[in-house]
Design a protein around this motif. Structure first.
Motif, PDB file in Angstrom:
ATOM      1  N   LYS A 124       0.910  -1.204  -0.141  1.00 30.16           N
ATOM      2  CA  LYS A 124       0.287  -0.235  -0.121  1.00 30.16           C
ATOM      3  C   LYS A 124       0.320   1.666  -0.029  1.00 30.16           C
ATOM      4  O   LYS A 124       0.640   2.249  -0.366  1.00 30.16           O
ATOM      5  CB  LYS A 124      -0.868   0.663   1.232  1.00 30.16           C
ATOM      6  CG  LYS A 124      -2.436  -0.098   0.852  1.00 30.16           C
ATOM      7  CD  LYS A 124      -3.376   0.724   2.020  1.00 30.16           C
ATOM      8  CE  LYS A 124      -3.458   1.785   2.543  1.00 30.16           C
ATOM      9  NZ  LYS A 124      -3.296   1.687   3.929  1.00 30.16           N
ATOM     10  N   GLY A 125       2.114   1.437  -0.009  1.00 33.76           N
ATOM     11  CA  GLY A 125       3.148   2.747   0.307  1.00 33.76           C
ATOM     12  C   GLY A 125       3.299   2.778  -1.011  1.00 33.76           C
ATOM     13  O   GLY A 125       3.599   3.580  -1.063  1.00 33.76           O
ATOM     14  N   GLN A 126       3.358   1.848  -1.609  1.00 35.75           N
ATOM     15  CA  GLN A 126       3.664   2.235  -2.926  1.00 35.75           C
ATOM     16  C   GLN A 126       2.548   3.021  -3.711  1.00 35.75           C
ATOM     17  O   GLN A 126       3.252   4.733  -4.266  1.00 35.75           O
ATOM     18  CB  GLN A 126       3.698   1.353  -3.718  1.00 35.75           C
ATOM     19  CG  GLN A 126       4.726   0.115  -3.539  1.00 35.75           C
ATOM     20  CD  GLN A 126       6.417   0.579  -4.356  1.00 35.75           C
ATOM     21  OE1 GLN A 126       6.532   1.147  -4.775  1.00 35.75           O
ATOM     22  NE2 GLN A 126       6.787   0.616  -3.035  1.00 35.75           N
ATOM     23  N   GLU A 128       0.134   4.707  -2.042  1.00 35.96           N
ATOM     24  CA  GLU A 128       0.939   6.407  -0.816  1.00 35.96           C
ATOM     25  C   GLU A 128       2.404   7.426  -1.372  1.00 35.96           C
ATOM     26  O   GLU A 128       2.121   8.553  -1.621  1.00 35.96           O
ATOM     27  CB  GLU A 128       1.373   5.897   0.265  1.00 35.96           C
ATOM     28  CG  GLU A 128      -0.730   5.741   0.986  1.00 35.96           C
ATOM     29  CD  GLU A 128      -0.157   5.177   2.969  1.00 35.96           C
ATOM     30  OE1 GLU A 128       0.910   5.360   3.413  1.00 35.96           O
ATOM     31  OE2 GLU A 128      -1.277   5.035   3.425  1.00 35.96           O
ATOM     32  N   ALA A 129       3.169   6.625  -1.333  1.00 34.94           N
ATOM     33  CA  ALA A 129       4.397   7.578  -2.138  1.00 34.94           C
ATOM     34  C   ALA A 129       4.176   7.343  -3.368  1.00 34.94           C
ATOM     35  O   ALA A 129       4.893   9.472  -3.472  1.00 34.94           O
ATOM     36  CB  ALA A 129       5.767   6.164  -2.038  1.00 34.94           C
ATOM     37  N   ALA A 130       3.461   7.264  -4.429  1.00 33.06           N
ATOM     38  CA  ALA A 130       4.036   8.115  -5.602  1.00 33.06           C
ATOM     39  C   ALA A 130       2.475   9.274  -5.490  1.00 33.06           C
ATOM     40  O   ALA A 130       2.254  10.390  -6.183  1.00 33.06           O
ATOM     41  CB  ALA A 130       3.011   6.855  -6.565  1.00 33.06           C
ATOM     42  N   ARG A 131       1.433   8.928  -4.990  1.00 29.14           N
ATOM     43  CA  ARG A 131      -0.046   9.865  -4.845  1.00 29.14           C
ATOM     44  C   ARG A 131       0.455  11.082  -3.839  1.00 29.14           C
ATOM     45  O   ARG A 131       0.667  12.456  -4.295  1.00 29.14           O
ATOM     46  CB  ARG A 131      -0.893   9.834  -3.294  1.00 29.14           C
ATOM     47  CG  ARG A 131      -1.447   8.433  -4.581  1.00 29.14           C
ATOM     48  CD  ARG A 131      -2.287   8.746  -5.717  1.00 29.14           C
ATOM     49  NE  ARG A 131      -2.871  10.254  -6.500  1.00 29.14           N
ATOM     50  CZ  ARG A 131      -4.258  10.289  -5.769  1.00 29.14           C
ATOM     51  NH1 ARG A 131      -4.756   9.245  -5.466  1.00 29.14           N
ATOM     52  NH2 ARG A 131      -4.931  11.678  -5.733  1.00 29.14           N
ATOM     53  N   SER A 132       1.356  10.448  -2.822  1.00 27.08           N
ATOM     54  CA  SER A 132       2.162  12.161  -1.801  1.00 27.08           C
ATOM     55  C   SER A 132       2.985  12.662  -3.191  1.00 27.08           C
ATOM     56  O   SER A 132       3.366  14.905  -2.574  1.00 27.08           O
ATOM     57  CB  SER A 132       2.943  11.566  -0.990  1.00 27.08           C
ATOM     58  OG  SER A 132       4.053  11.155  -1.435  1.00 27.08           O
ATOM     59  N   LEU A 133       3.782  11.997  -3.681  1.00 25.25           N
ATOM     60  CA  LEU A 133       4.556  12.988  -5.122  1.00 25.25           C
ATOM     61  C   LEU A 133       3.865  13.798  -5.992  1.00 25.25           C
ATOM     62  O   LEU A 133       4.438  15.060  -6.393  1.00 25.25           O
ATOM     63  CB  LEU A 133       5.218  12.520  -5.494  1.00 25.25           C
ATOM     64  CG  LEU A 133       6.487  11.479  -5.266  1.00 25.25           C
ATOM     65  CD1 LEU A 133       7.293  10.759  -5.838  1.00 25.25           C
ATOM     66  CD2 LEU A 133       7.197  12.596  -4.782  1.00 25.25           C
ATOM     67  N   GLY A 134       2.035  13.276  -5.985  1.00 25.13           N
ATOM     68  CA  GLY A 134       1.929  14.382  -6.919  1.00 25.13           C
ATOM     69  C   GLY A 134       1.479  13.711  -7.841  1.00 25.13           C
ATOM     70  O   GLY A 134       0.363  14.792  -8.370  1.00 25.13           O
ATOM     71  N   LEU A 135       1.782  12.454  -8.401  1.00 24.06           N
ATOM     72  CA  LEU A 135       0.556  11.794  -8.887  1.00 24.06           C
ATOM     73  C   LEU A 135      -0.710  11.600  -8.864  1.00 24.06           C
ATOM     74  O   LEU A 135      -0.882  11.370  -7.881  1.00 24.06           O
ATOM     75  CB  LEU A 135       1.508  10.706  -9.377  1.00 24.06           C
ATOM     76  CG  LEU A 135       3.189  10.374  -9.745  1.00 24.06           C
ATOM     77  CD1 LEU A 135       3.878   9.374  -9.289  1.00 24.06           C
ATOM     78  CD2 LEU A 135       3.557  11.429 -10.702  1.00 24.06           C
ATOM     79  N   VAL A 144       3.662   3.241 -11.189  1.00 26.81           N
ATOM     80  CA  VAL A 144       4.168   2.628  -9.940  1.00 26.81           C
ATOM     81  C   VAL A 144       3.207   0.967  -9.881  1.00 26.81           C
ATOM     82  O   VAL A 144       4.143   0.211  -9.718  1.00 26.81           O
ATOM     83  CB  VAL A 144       4.491   3.362  -8.829  1.00 26.81           C
ATOM     84  CG1 VAL A 144       4.409   3.061  -7.513  1.00 26.81           C
ATOM     85  CG2 VAL A 144       4.744   4.438  -8.848  1.00 26.81           C
TER      86      VAL A 144
END
Lengths: 226, 241
Positions: A124-126, A128-135, A144
């Motif tokens: 799930k972190g993948q 979240e990390a992608a979304r947190s960058l603005g994607l 991702v």
């Protein structure tokens, strides 16, 4: 010599006489054709269904879940007969096409679940990390999550192909001359059940073994960057 | 720069945040401390909307991010986040990890993005790992790549969610020193941490959270030396002894 004589007779009557081996060859070709087309149809339906369910697209999500439940909860042979007689029997379509569509509809439900499980197995972190960058969620999925999910899905898809290949043995129910039915035809002419069906079993086993080896190779190659 | 007012967050019947008010100024470094389950991480995750607040408002540079009209993706480009579990993309090399978001979101030529990514790797001290896959890196190196990846979008604010908690002890300092350097450059930072030493020395302000509220806050010199609240004293006694 005592053993060889009956064996030679069995092979002659079941394979050589009236070119009966051609029944098996043509049957195998039909079996492979149905498997291949059904896999394509199943892949398209499965991709669509999985997308609807993963993104929880309103309106169609419930229909997609219902489809998966109905297909997984009823025997493939019953689905095949219903689709053949009730739905496609009224139009004059090639049996091979009908069978491919029916098995494709069946396979789509399983493929959909394979894809869902493959995507679900990505941490799930993948996302979240992608979304947190603005994607956006579609971009995160595409760049991702999906590339990682494919690693889980591809080997499972080859397994699905193996299951499907064996499942098509019920195509005889709609009088389609697949590999199994070819064995049955020979049996009805020679009154020998063992020889034709042992041969049929060997041909199935050979085909699925080739696919299994493919699956193993694929798994090893995909695992390399881990 | 960041203003949180009356923030509540529940997961089903569980109330994790129960009325949070925080104001973080530009270039301020705020450390959030507290026991597990006190709501620290949830607060952080609300600030870039990885969790949707149940009630309350969050303003970033004056804009209310909890309003429906906010472009979440635009907002997140300005708020970098570093996770406890690094969350590097394992199918991409280090430099690709850094370049993904900028090359999809910023209208800049590819070479400029690549050059900036290389500079960032230089900055976090691992330029030689640019073409390695994350699985070949140590924990400390992974977290430094994660920091560089967040910086690649040129954020105004950086959020750190227990950035050193998953690291072996000998790798904590290399990550903290990168964070210290960032703070020195004037980055606005909110850091959820268990590293009391780091909080003492690098934070402008420390928030102590307990059961979903901010129990006490103040500059580290005061909060660590003479905590006013009993709960703060109890917590500090436990973690500092």
């Amino acid at each position: 010599m005592g053993i060889l004589k009956p064996l030679a007779d069995a092979i002659y009557s079941n394979l050589i006489r009236e070119d009966r081996y051609m029944l098996l060859v043509r049957g195998l070709v039909s079996t492979l054709e149905i498997t291949l087309f059904a896999l394509l149809v199943g892949l398209i339906i499965g991709l669509f269904t999985a997308t609807v369910r993963i993104f929880k697209i309103k309106g169609v999500e419930k229909a997609a879940a219902l489809y998966v439940n109905v297909i997984r909860g009823t025997p493939a042979v019953v689905q095949l007969i219903i689709i053949y007689y009730a739905i496609l029997g009224s139009v004059n379509l090639d049996k091979l096409l009908v069978a491919s569509i029916a098995f494709g509809i069946n396979s789509g439900a399983y493929v959909s679940e394979l894809i869902r499980a493959g995507v679900g197995a990505v941490d799930k972190g993948q996302m979240e990390a992608a979304r947190s960058l603005g994607l956006s969620s579609a971009q995160s999925m595409r760049y991702v999550v999906l590339p990682q999910a494919v690693k889980n899905i591809l080997p499972a898809l080859v397994n699905e192909a193996i299951m499907l290949l064996k499942e098509t043995a019920i195509a005889g129910y709609i009088a389609l001359d697949d590999l199994t039915r070819a064995g049955n035809i020979i049996r009805s002419r020679t009154y020998d059940a063992y020889t034709p069906f042992l041969l049929v079993a060997v041909v199935y086993l050979y085909s699925t073994t080739v696919l299994s080896i493919l699956a193993e190779k694929l798994e090893r190659r995909l695992g390399r960057s881990d | 720069m960041i203003k949180v007012t009356g923030l509540y967050k529940s997961f089903g019947p569980l109330e994790v945040l129960r009325g949070i008010d925080v104001h973080v100024k530009k270039s301020e470094v705020v450390c959030v401390i507290g026991a597990s389950g006190s709501g620290k991480s949830t607060l952080l995750r609300c600030i870039n909307l990885l969790e949707k607040p149940t009630k309350g408002n969050i303003f970033i540079e004056g804009a209310d991010i909890t309003s429906e009209s906010t472009d979440i993706n635009k907002l997140r480009q300005k708020v970098g986040m570093v996770f406890q579990q690094f969350n590097l993309f394992p199918h991409m090399t280090v430099i690709e990890n850094l370049m993904l978001a900028p090359s999809k979101l910023l209208k800049e030529p590819e070479e400029r993005i690549k050059k900036r990514a290389e500079e960032l790797l230089e900055k976090v001290g691992i330029p030689e790992k640019a073409n390695e896959y994350p699985s070949r890196l140590s924990g400390g190196q992974k977290q430094r790549v994660a920091i560089a990846r967040a910086l690649a979008m040129n954020p105004d604010i950086m959020l750190f969610d227990e950035p050193t908690s998953a690291l072996d002890p000998e790798m904590v300092s290399e990550v903290l020193s990168v964070m210290r350097q960032l703070a020195g450059e004037g980055m606005t930072m909110i850091i959820v941490t268990h590293e009391m030493g780091f909080a003492k020395e690098a934070a402008d302000r420390v928030l102590f959270m307990e059961e979903g509220i901010i129990e006490e806050e103040g500059p580290p010199s005061l909060l660590f030396a003479e905590p006013k609240r009993q709960r703060t004293r109890d917590f500090l006694n436990k973690v500092l002894s």
